[in-house]
Scaffold this motif. Structure first.
Motif, PDB file in Angstrom:
ATOM      1  N   LEU A   1      13.129  25.244  -1.500  1.00 57.39           N
ATOM      2  CA  LEU A   1      14.078  24.814  -2.514  1.00 57.39           C
ATOM      3  C   LEU A   1      13.517  23.596  -3.237  1.00 57.39           C
ATOM      4  O   LEU A   1      13.032  22.663  -2.602  1.00 57.39           O
ATOM      5  N   VAL A   2      13.603  23.604  -4.574  1.00 59.20           N
ATOM      6  CA  VAL A   2      13.149  22.473  -5.384  1.00 59.20           C
ATOM      7  C   VAL A   2      14.367  21.759  -5.932  1.00 59.20           C
ATOM      8  O   VAL A   2      15.225  22.376  -6.570  1.00 59.20           O
ATOM      9  N   LEU A   3      14.444  20.458  -5.663  1.00 61.08           N
ATOM     10  CA  LEU A   3      15.528  19.629  -6.187  1.00 61.08           C
ATOM     11  C   LEU A   3      14.994  18.763  -7.308  1.00 61.08           C
ATOM     12  O   LEU A   3      13.834  18.347  -7.284  1.00 61.08           O
ATOM     13  N   ASN A   4      15.841  18.478  -8.278  1.00 61.36           N
ATOM     14  CA  ASN A   4      15.485  17.547  -9.328  1.00 61.36           C
ATOM     15  C   ASN A   4      15.454  16.142  -8.720  1.00 61.36           C
ATOM     16  O   ASN A   4      15.895  15.938  -7.591  1.00 61.36           O
ATOM     17  N   ALA A   5      14.987  15.171  -9.456  1.00 59.15           N
ATOM     18  CA  ALA A   5      14.943  13.792  -8.958  1.00 59.15           C
ATOM     19  C   ALA A   5      16.346  13.297  -8.635  1.00 59.15           C
ATOM     20  O   ALA A   5      16.522  12.398  -7.817  1.00 59.15           O
ATOM     21  N   SER A   6      17.362  13.915  -9.243  1.00 59.06           N
ATOM     22  CA  SER A   6      18.758  13.548  -9.003  1.00 59.06           C
ATOM     23  C   SER A   6      19.389  14.366  -7.875  1.00 59.06           C
ATOM     24  O   SER A   6      20.598  14.368  -7.731  1.00 59.06           O
ATOM     25  N   PHE A   7      18.563  15.073  -7.111  1.00 64.70           N
ATOM     26  CA  PHE A   7      18.989  15.884  -5.958  1.00 64.70           C
ATOM     27  C   PHE A   7      19.785  17.129  -6.348  1.00 64.70           C
ATOM     28  O   PHE A   7      20.476  17.693  -5.521  1.00 64.70           O
ATOM     29  N   GLU A   8      19.696  17.572  -7.591  1.00 61.38           N
ATOM     30  CA  GLU A   8      20.348  18.817  -8.008  1.00 61.38           C
ATOM     31  C   GLU A   8      19.384  19.970  -7.765  1.00 61.38           C
ATOM     32  O   GLU A   8      18.200  19.864  -8.078  1.00 61.38           O
ATOM     33  N   PRO A   9      19.854  21.096  -7.234  1.00 62.87           N
ATOM     34  CA  PRO A   9      18.963  22.249  -7.047  1.00 62.87           C
ATOM     35  C   PRO A   9      18.452  22.762  -8.394  1.00 62.87           C
ATOM     36  O   PRO A   9      19.219  22.926  -9.333  1.00 62.87           O
ATOM     37  N   LEU A  10      17.146  22.999  -8.471  1.00 61.68           N
ATOM     38  CA  LEU A  10      16.536  23.514  -9.700  1.00 61.68           C
ATOM     39  C   LEU A  10      16.100  24.961  -9.549  1.00 61.68           C
ATOM     40  O   LEU A  10      16.375  25.795 -10.390  1.00 61.68           O
ATOM     41  N   SER A  11      15.366  25.239  -8.476  1.00 67.78           N
ATOM     42  CA  SER A  11      14.842  26.584  -8.280  1.00 67.78           C
ATOM     43  C   SER A  11      14.317  26.720  -6.855  1.00 67.78           C
ATOM     44  O   SER A  11      14.379  25.775  -6.064  1.00 67.78           O
ATOM     45  N   THR A  12      13.790  27.891  -6.580  1.00 66.49           N
ATOM     46  CA  THR A  12      13.070  28.107  -5.330  1.00 66.49           C
ATOM     47  C   THR A  12      11.651  28.511  -5.694  1.00 66.49           C
ATOM     48  O   THR A  12      11.433  29.193  -6.701  1.00 66.49           O
ATOM     49  N   VAL A  13      10.702  28.066  -4.891  1.00 60.84           N
ATOM     50  CA  VAL A  13       9.293  28.373  -5.152  1.00 60.84           C
ATOM     51  C   VAL A  13       8.625  28.824  -3.856  1.00 60.84           C
ATOM     52  O   VAL A  13       9.170  28.652  -2.764  1.00 60.84           O
ATOM     53  N   SER A  14       7.437  29.361  -3.996  1.00 58.02           N
ATOM     54  CA  SER A  14       6.675  29.776  -2.824  1.00 58.02           C
ATOM     55  C   SER A  14       6.180  28.546  -2.067  1.00 58.02           C
ATOM     56  O   SER A  14       6.121  27.430  -2.604  1.00 58.02           O
ATOM     57  N   LEU A  15       5.807  28.755  -0.831  1.00 57.95           N
ATOM     58  CA  LEU A  15       5.275  27.658  -0.016  1.00 57.95           C
ATOM     59  C   LEU A  15       4.026  27.072  -0.652  1.00 57.95           C
ATOM     60  O   LEU A  15       3.861  25.851  -0.706  1.00 57.95           O
ATOM     61  N   ASN A  16       3.151  27.936  -1.171  1.00 54.44           N
ATOM     62  CA  ASN A  16       1.915  27.447  -1.797  1.00 54.44           C
ATOM     63  C   ASN A  16       2.220  26.519  -2.975  1.00 54.44           C
ATOM     64  O   ASN A  16       1.614  25.456  -3.113  1.00 54.44           O
ATOM     65  N   ARG A  17       3.161  26.922  -3.821  1.00 48.27           N
ATOM     66  CA  ARG A  17       3.509  26.104  -4.985  1.00 48.27           C
ATOM     67  C   ARG A  17       4.116  24.776  -4.551  1.00 48.27           C
ATOM     68  O   ARG A  17       3.822  23.730  -5.123  1.00 48.27           O
ATOM     69  N   ALA A  18       4.948  24.802  -3.526  1.00 49.39           N
ATOM     70  CA  ALA A  18       5.558  23.568  -3.021  1.00 49.39           C
ATOM     71  C   ALA A  18       4.488  22.610  -2.498  1.00 49.39           C
ATOM     72  O   ALA A  18       4.540  21.408  -2.768  1.00 49.39           O
ATOM     73  N   VAL A  19       3.528  23.132  -1.766  1.00 50.43           N
ATOM     74  CA  VAL A  19       2.460  22.280  -1.227  1.00 50.43           C
ATOM     75  C   VAL A  19       1.638  21.679  -2.361  1.00 50.43           C
ATOM     76  O   VAL A  19       1.293  20.494  -2.331  1.00 50.43           O
ATOM     77  N   VAL A  20       1.352  22.473  -3.392  1.00 54.79           N
ATOM     78  CA  VAL A  20       0.593  21.962  -4.543  1.00 54.79           C
ATOM     79  C   VAL A  20       1.358  20.831  -5.223  1.00 54.79           C
ATOM     80  O   VAL A  20       0.780  19.791  -5.562  1.00 54.79           O
ATOM     81  N   LEU A  21       2.654  20.998  -5.420  1.00 52.74           N
ATOM     82  CA  LEU A  21       3.455  19.936  -6.058  1.00 52.74           C
ATOM     83  C   LEU A  21       3.440  18.653  -5.231  1.00 52.74           C
ATOM     84  O   LEU A  21       3.356  17.553  -5.782  1.00 52.74           O
ATOM     85  N   VAL A  22       3.498  18.792  -3.908  1.00 52.63           N
ATOM     86  CA  VAL A  22       3.472  17.605  -3.038  1.00 52.63           C
ATOM     87  C   VAL A  22       2.094  16.948  -3.090  1.00 52.63           C
ATOM     88  O   VAL A  22       1.983  15.721  -3.194  1.00 52.63           O
TER      89      VAL A  22
ATOM     90  N   PRO B   1       3.811  18.058   6.305  1.00 55.89           N
ATOM     91  CA  PRO B   1       4.769  18.978   6.939  1.00 55.89           C
ATOM     92  C   PRO B   1       5.039  20.175   6.021  1.00 55.89           C
ATOM     93  O   PRO B   1       4.979  20.054   4.800  1.00 55.89           O
ATOM     94  N   VAL B   2       5.319  21.324   6.607  1.00 54.01           N
ATOM     95  CA  VAL B   2       5.644  22.528   5.829  1.00 54.01           C
ATOM     96  C   VAL B   2       7.030  22.325   5.215  1.00 54.01           C
ATOM     97  O   VAL B   2       8.022  22.228   5.935  1.00 54.01           O
ATOM     98  N   PRO B   3       7.106  22.253   3.876  1.00 53.81           N
ATOM     99  CA  PRO B   3       8.378  21.901   3.239  1.00 53.81           C
ATOM    100  C   PRO B   3       9.381  23.054   3.177  1.00 53.81           C
ATOM    101  O   PRO B   3       9.022  24.189   2.917  1.00 53.81           O
ATOM    102  N   ARG B   4      10.642  22.725   3.446  1.00 54.39           N
ATOM    103  CA  ARG B   4      11.773  23.629   3.191  1.00 54.39           C
ATOM    104  C   ARG B   4      12.452  23.213   1.902  1.00 54.39           C
ATOM    105  O   ARG B   4      12.918  24.045   1.155  1.00 54.39           O
ATOM    106  N   VAL B   5      12.547  21.882   1.698  1.00 59.44           N
ATOM    107  CA  VAL B   5      13.166  21.322   0.492  1.00 59.44           C
ATOM    108  C   VAL B   5      12.245  20.232  -0.029  1.00 59.44           C
ATOM    109  O   VAL B   5      11.826  19.361   0.733  1.00 59.44           O
ATOM    110  N   ILE B   6      11.925  20.311  -1.333  1.00 60.28           N
ATOM    111  CA  ILE B   6      11.165  19.239  -1.964  1.00 60.28           C
ATOM    112  C   ILE B   6      11.983  18.683  -3.122  1.00 60.28           C
ATOM    113  O   ILE B   6      12.844  19.372  -3.667  1.00 60.28           O
ATOM    114  N   ARG B   7      11.708  17.423  -3.453  1.00 61.14           N
ATOM    115  CA  ARG B   7      12.398  16.761  -4.564  1.00 61.14           C
ATOM    116  C   ARG B   7      11.351  16.283  -5.548  1.00 61.14           C
ATOM    117  O   ARG B   7      10.361  15.639  -5.159  1.00 61.14           O
TER     118      ARG B   7
END
Length: 168
Positions: free
Chosen positions: A5-26, A50-56
């Motif tokens: 799950l991807v949250l905006n900087a304001s903690f609002e849900p934006l979308s869901t992404v693959s694990l690979n995409r989440a790791v790249v963003l981090v 850590p393997v992300p479930r939720v990123i902001r």
């Protein structure tokens, strides 16, 4: 598989992404891990996260206001937790409460999850005409609720308490 799950900087849900995409963003410092799978880590030569479930996201992303969640067959099945609205068994199809032949539309309030047997038995009739009452009424989820529902019941149970589950 879209399981982060991807949250905006304001903690609002934006979308869901693959694990690979989440790791790249981090790794690009565009997001931080808010909630991770316990005990699982992604390792590389010089990095371990850590393997992300939720990123902001670190920066706020302005999103055009969305009043409604887009309707989809998958969305209806997920909303109804893959349970038939007529008998409660596992649902694999989507049924129109008011059949399309009678002018029924593809909408959240006119579609329910259904098992193939009940969908075939109801055919081109309304539930009243077929003598098949609905176990629960269809509803329209908010865009944020639709996104959280898409994560699945098992994933929702493991999310932090501050990410409240949608009312269903």
């Amino acid at each position: 598989m879209r399981d982060t799950l991807v949250l905006n900087a304001s903690f609002e849900p934006l979308s869901t992404v693959s694990l690979n995409r989440a790791v790249v963003l981090v790794l690009q410092d565009k997001a931080v891990v808010e909630h991770a799978h316990p005990g699982l880590r992604v390792r590389a030569a010089a990095v371990e996260i850590p393997v992300p479930r939720v990123i902001r996201l670190c920066r706020y992303v302005r999103v055009p206001f969305r009043r409604r969640a887009p309707w989809s067959r998958r969305g209806v099945l997920v909303r109804d937790q893959h349970r038939c609205a007529y008998c409660g068994r596992r649902a694999t199809t989507v049924d129109h409460v008011v059949p399309r032949a009678q002018g029924g539309a593809d909408s959240w309030l006119n579609t329910v999850a259904s098992c193939a047997m009940d969908n075939h038995r109801k055919a081109d009739r309304t539930p009243e005409e077929a003598g098949m009452p609905l176990l629960r009424q269809p509803f329209e989820p908010t865009p944020a609720d639709a996104m959280l529902l898409a994560l699945g019941r098992d994933e929702l149970a493991t999310l932090p308490e501050w990410l409240a589950a949608p009312a269903a």
